[in-house]
Enzyme design. Structure first.
Site, short mmCIF file in Angstrom:
data_model
loop_
_atom_site.label_atom_id
_atom_site.label_comp_id
_atom_site.label_asym_id
_atom_site.label_seq_id
_atom_site.Cartn_x
_atom_site.Cartn_y
_atom_site.Cartn_z
N HIS A 74 0.81 -1.23 0.00
CA HIS A 74 0.00 0.00 0.00
C HIS A 74 0.83 1.27 0.00
CE1 HIS A 74 -3.32 -2.78 0.57
NE2 HIS A 74 -3.95 -1.88 -0.16
N ARG A 109 -10.76 3.93 -1.34
CA ARG A 109 -10.22 3.15 -0.20
C ARG A 109 -10.44 3.93 1.09
NH1 ARG A 109 -5.80 2.06 -4.20
NH2 ARG A 109 -5.62 -0.20 -4.40
N GLU A 125 -11.26 -10.83 -4.70
CA GLU A 125 -9.81 -10.74 -4.51
C GLU A 125 -9.25 -11.92 -3.74
OE1 GLU A 125 -8.87 -7.09 -2.47
OE2 GLU A 125 -10.60 -7.23 -1.17
N ASN A 176 -4.66 -7.18 -6.99
CA ASN A 176 -3.51 -7.04 -6.08
C ASN A 176 -3.52 -8.17 -5.05
OD1 ASN A 176 -3.15 -4.70 -7.44
ND2 ASN A 176 -3.92 -3.37 -5.81
N ASP A 177 -4.70 -8.38 -4.46
CA ASP A 177 -4.80 -9.46 -3.49
C ASP A 177 -5.01 -10.80 -4.17
OD1 ASP A 177 -4.38 -8.50 -0.84
OD2 ASP A 177 -6.17 -7.27 -1.08
N ARG A 188 2.37 -9.75 -1.31
CA ARG A 188 2.48 -8.63 -2.26
C ARG A 188 3.46 -7.55 -1.82
NH1 ARG A 188 -3.53 -5.89 -1.74
NH2 ARG A 188 -2.58 -3.92 -2.34
N CYS A 239 -10.04 -3.48 -10.54
CA CYS A 239 -9.44 -2.29 -9.92
C CYS A 239 -8.05 -2.55 -9.33
CB CYS A 239 -10.37 -1.72 -8.86
SG CYS A 239 -10.66 -2.86 -7.51
C1 PEP Z 1 -6.78 -5.24 -4.77
O1 PEP Z 1 -6.57 -6.04 -3.86
O2 PEP Z 1 -6.59 -5.50 -5.97
C2 PEP Z 1 -7.28 -3.89 -4.48
C3 PEP Z 1 -7.59 -3.06 -5.44
O3 PEP Z 1 -7.37 -3.51 -3.18
P1 PEP Z 1 -6.13 -3.06 -2.28
O4 PEP Z 1 -4.97 -2.79 -3.18
O5 PEP Z 1 -6.57 -1.86 -1.52
O6 PEP Z 1 -5.93 -4.25 -1.41
MG MG Z 2 -7.30 -5.77 -1.84
#
Ligand code: PEP
Ligand code: MG
Length: 595
Positions: free
Chosen positions: A201, A308, A443, A466-467, A477, A514
Site C-alpha cells: 500500500h 479506499r 480478490e 492485487n490481493d 504482495r 481495480c
Molecule cells: C486489490 O486487492 O486488488 C485492491 C484493489 O485492493 P487493495 O490494493 O486496496 O488491497
Molecule cells: Mg485488496
C-alpha cells in the site's frame, strides 16, 4: 609529508522495484532515529488534559513496542538477551517516573515532550553520578527509552522534516502507508526504501500522490547518508547514490524526455476512451482521499471505481466519527458532480493498521482478521461507517463494495447489517438512496471460484488483482524477496479473472477490475480481450491506458486473450503482451511499463 585527504565516497547504484514513475534528483533525507530536539511550549490551563492524554498515549505505544521487542528477542536470542527490554518496560511503567512527568505538566504547564525529557534526564543523571560501569550502561538505556517515548510524541522525524529548506528524496528502510500518505509533495520529491513490493500500500499511495518511488532496494539505507545527492528512477527501479558527473547528465536528459512524454499524454486525457471500432471503455480512478477526485477528473477519468476509505482511519489519531466520515464521502460525491463513485467499506488489517490494531499483532495478518472480517467482528464501527455512507448516498450516485469477501455467508451478513442501518435511517427520517447497489471485491480465490453463486447475491463485482495474485500464488504482495514471483501475468490468475468476468456476464451484473494491473499498459489489451469494459486505476495512469485503448480494436484484443489463455507460463504471457504492445503503441512501450 602531505596530509592524506579523506577520499570522497564512490557512486553506488542500487536496483529495486519501480513502483511510481518519474526521475528525480535531489539530496537524501535518511529517515532514521527519533529526533532529539525537544520543542518547548508553555501550555494554557485548558490544554493540561490534552497533554496528559498525549503523554499517556505515547507511554502506552512505547510499552506496546517494548512488549513486542521483548517477545521477539526472547524467541530469537533467548531470555537473557530479552531482559534489557524488561528493564525498559519496568521503567516506562514505573510510577516514580510517571508521577513527576504528570506533575510537571500540571504544575509547570509545559508540553508533554518537555516533561518527558526533563524527567528522563534526572534519572540519567542519577545513574551517571553513581560512577560505575553498570550504571553508566543503564544511563544509555534510559536515553534510548527517552528517544522512543519522544519519538511517539513527536512523530518520528517530523520535526526534522518540517525544518527542511529544500525538497529531498526520502531514503528509508520501510514506510507505512499512512506515513507516505502524509507526505508533502512539495518537500518530498522521491522515495527509495529497502522493503516493499509493487502493490504494497505504500507503493500504491506513492503512485497516487505521484511521487517517483523505488521499493525493495534491500540495502539503500546503508549506502546513502543524509545530504548525499541521489537519483531515483521510478521507471526502471534504479537508485543512484552520489552519481558522478556523466551519470548525472544522462539522467537529466532522461528527465527532459520523460516530461515531454507526460505532456503528450496529458493531451490524451481530454479524449474519449474508445477503441478503434467504437467500443467505449469506462476508466475510473482509485482514490484514498476525497481531494484526489480532482486528479481523476484532470486525467480524464469517468468517476471513482474504488474509494479506499480506510485511509481516513489510517491518517487520523482517533477513530473518525460518523459525521467526519459522512463529510468526507459527501465531499467526494460533490467533487464528482454526478459522476459515479464506488465506495469500499473499511479494508483495515494486513499492512493497514489503525493505532489500536498496531497493538494486537497477528501471526499472519494477511490471512487474519482483516477487511470485511474485521468489520463483521466490530459491528458498531462497521455500522457507523455504513450510516455515513448511506447518508452521503443522498448526494450523488454511489455504490457500496465489501472487501476481501471469501464466503457467501460474509456477504449475507454484511448485507443484513446494511439493511439494519437502512431501517434505522428510515425510522429516523434521514435521507439516503434506497436503491443503493452492493457489490464485492473479488480478490480471494474462493470468491473467484464461487463467482456464480456470489453473482446471485450482489449487483456487481470488482476484481482486485492485487490481493487475488497474492492469495492465488501464495506470494506476499509487499515482500521484495519474492517480488519476482508476484505477477498478474500468471496463467492461474488470468484463468480466475476470466471465470469471474464470465460469471458476471451470465448473471448480467457489472464486472470491473481495480487492481494495479488496470494501470499497467501491457495488460490493457488482454483485459479488454477478456471482456472487461470498466477499469479502475491510479488516476495518473488514465491517459496512458486511454491511449492504449484508442490504438486497438476489440477483435485484436479478443484474439490476444485467446492466445494467452492457452499458455501455461507467466514468462510466455509476459513476452506476448510486451510484443503486442510494442506493435500497437511503440511510444507507450517506451513509457512506464511496470513488468
Ligand atoms: C486489490 O486487492 O486488488 C485492491 C484493489 O485492493 P487493495 O490494493 O486496496 O488491497
Ligand atoms: Mg485488496
Amino acid at each position: 609529508m602531505p596530509q592524506s585527504q579523506p577520499q570522497p565516497k564512490p557512486m553506488q547504484t542500487v536496483k529495486g522495484i519501480p513502483v511510481s514513475p518519474g526521475i528525480v534528483i535531489a539530496r537524501a533525507f535518511v529517515l532514521g532515529e527519533a529526533e532529539t530536539h525537544v520543542p518547548h511550549r508553555e501550555i494554557e490551563e485548558r490544554e493540561i488534559e490534552t497533554e496528559l492524554v498525549r503523554l499517556a498515549g505515547a507511554l502506552r505505544d512505547a510499552s506496546a513496542d517494548l512488549v513486542l521487542l521483548r517477545d521477539r528477542t526472547e524467541q530469537q536470542l533467548g531470555r537473557e538477551a530479552a531482559k534489557i527490554f524488561g528493564f525498559h518496560l519496568g521503567l516506562v511503567q514505573d510510577p516514580s517516573l510517571l508521577g513527576p512527568m504528570r506533575e510537571r505538566i500540571r504544575r509547570d504547564r509545559v508540553n508533554a515532550e518537555v516533561a518527558v525529557a526533563d524527567c528522563f534526564k534526572k534519572v540519567t543523571d542519577q545513574f551517571k553520578a553513581i560512577g560505575n560501569e553498570v550504571f553508566r550502561q543503564k544511563a544509555n538505556d534510559v536515553l534510548d527509552l527517552e528517544r522512543r517515548v519522544l519519538g511517539k510524541l513527536m512523530g518520528e522525524n517530523e520535526s526534522r522534516l518540517s525544518a527542511l529548506s529544500e525538497p529531498v528524496i526520502i531514503i528509508a528502510h520501510e514506510l507505512t502507508p499512512s506515513q507516505t500518505a502524509g507526505m508533502d509533495r512539495k518537500k518530498i520529491l522521491g522515495i527509495a526504501t529497502d522493503l516493499g513490493g509493487r502493490t504494497s500500500h505504500t507503493s500504491i499511495v506513492a503512485r497516487a500522490i505521484e511521487i517517483p518511488c523505488v521499493v525493495g532496494c534491500q540495502r539503500v539505507m546503508q549506502r546513502a547518508e543524509d545530504g548525499d545527492l541521489v537519483i531515483v528512477d521510478g521507471d526502471t527501479g534504479v537508485v543512484v547514490v552520489r552519481p558522478d558527473a556523466r551519470t548525472l547528465e544522462e539522467y537529466r536528459s532522461q528527465q527532459d524526455r520523460f516530461s515531454h512524454y507526460r505532456a503528450i499524454l496529458r493531451e490524451t486525457a481530454r479524449l474519449e476512451a474508445v477503441t478503434k471500432d467504437g467500443t467505449r471503455i469506462k476508466l475510473l480512478g482509485n482514490i484514498e482521499f476525497p481531494h484526489e477526485v480532482e486528479n481523476v477528473l484532470a486525467n480524464g477519468g469517468d468517476g471513482v471505481g474504488l474509494y479506499r476509505t480506510e485511509f481516513l482511519y489510517l491518517t487520523n489519531d482517533h477513530e473518525p466519527s460518523e459525521d467526519e466520515q459522512y463529510r468526507a464521502y459527501r465531499h467526494t460525491l460533490e467533487l464528482l458532480a454526478g459522476r459515479p463513485c464506488t465506495i469500499r467499506t473499511l479494508d483495515l488489517g494486513a499492512d493497514k493498521y489503525t493505532q489500536q490494531r498496531a497493538h494486537e499483532p497477528e501471526r499472519n495478518p494477511f490471512l487474519g482478521l482483516r477487511s470485511i472480517r474485521y468489520c463483521l467482528a466490530h459491528r458498531e464501527m462497521f455500522k457507523t461507517q455504513l450510516r455515513a455512507i448511506l447518508r452521503a448516498s443522498a448526494h450523488g450516485p454511489m455504490k457500496v463494495m465489501f472487501p476481501l469477501v471469501s464466503t457467501v455467508m460474509e456477504l449475507r451478513q454484511a448485507k443484513m447489517i446494511l439493511n439494519d442501518v437502512c431501517e434505522e435511517l428510515e425510522e429516523e427520517g434521514i435521507a439516503f438512496d434506497r436503491g443503493i447497489q452492493t457489490g464485492i471485491m473479488v480478490e480471494v480465490p474462493s470468491a473467484a471460484l464461487l463467482a456464480r453463486a456470489f453473482a446471485q447475491e450482489c449487483s456487481f463485482f470488482s476484481i482486485g488483482t492485487n490481493d487475488l495474485i497474492q492469495y492465488t500464488l501464495a506470494v506476499d504482495r509487499g515482500n521484495e524477496r519474492v517480488a519476482n514471483l508476484y505477477t498478474g501475468a500468471s496463467p492461474a490468475v488470468l484463468y480466475l479473472v476470466k471465470q469471474v468476468v464470465r460469471a458476471g456476464r451470465r448473471a448480467e451484473i457489472d464486472v470491473s477490475l481495480c487492481g494495479e494491473i488496470a494501470g499497467e499498459a501491457i495488460y490493457t489489451m488482454l483485459l479488454i480481450g477478456l471482456g472487461l469494459r470498466t477499469l479502475s486505476l491510479v488516476p495518473s495512469q488514465i491517459p496512458l491506458i486511454k491511449r492504449g485503448i484508442r490504438s486497438v480494436d476489440i477483435h485484436q484484443c479478443e484474439e490476444l486473450a485467446r492466445r494467452v489463455g492457452s499458455f501455461d507460463s507467466e514468462r510466455q504471457v509476459l513476452t506476448t503482451l510486451r510484443d503486442e504492445l510494442r506493435k500497437v503503441d511503440p511510444d507507450s512501450f517506451g513509457g512506464w511499463i511496470a513488468e
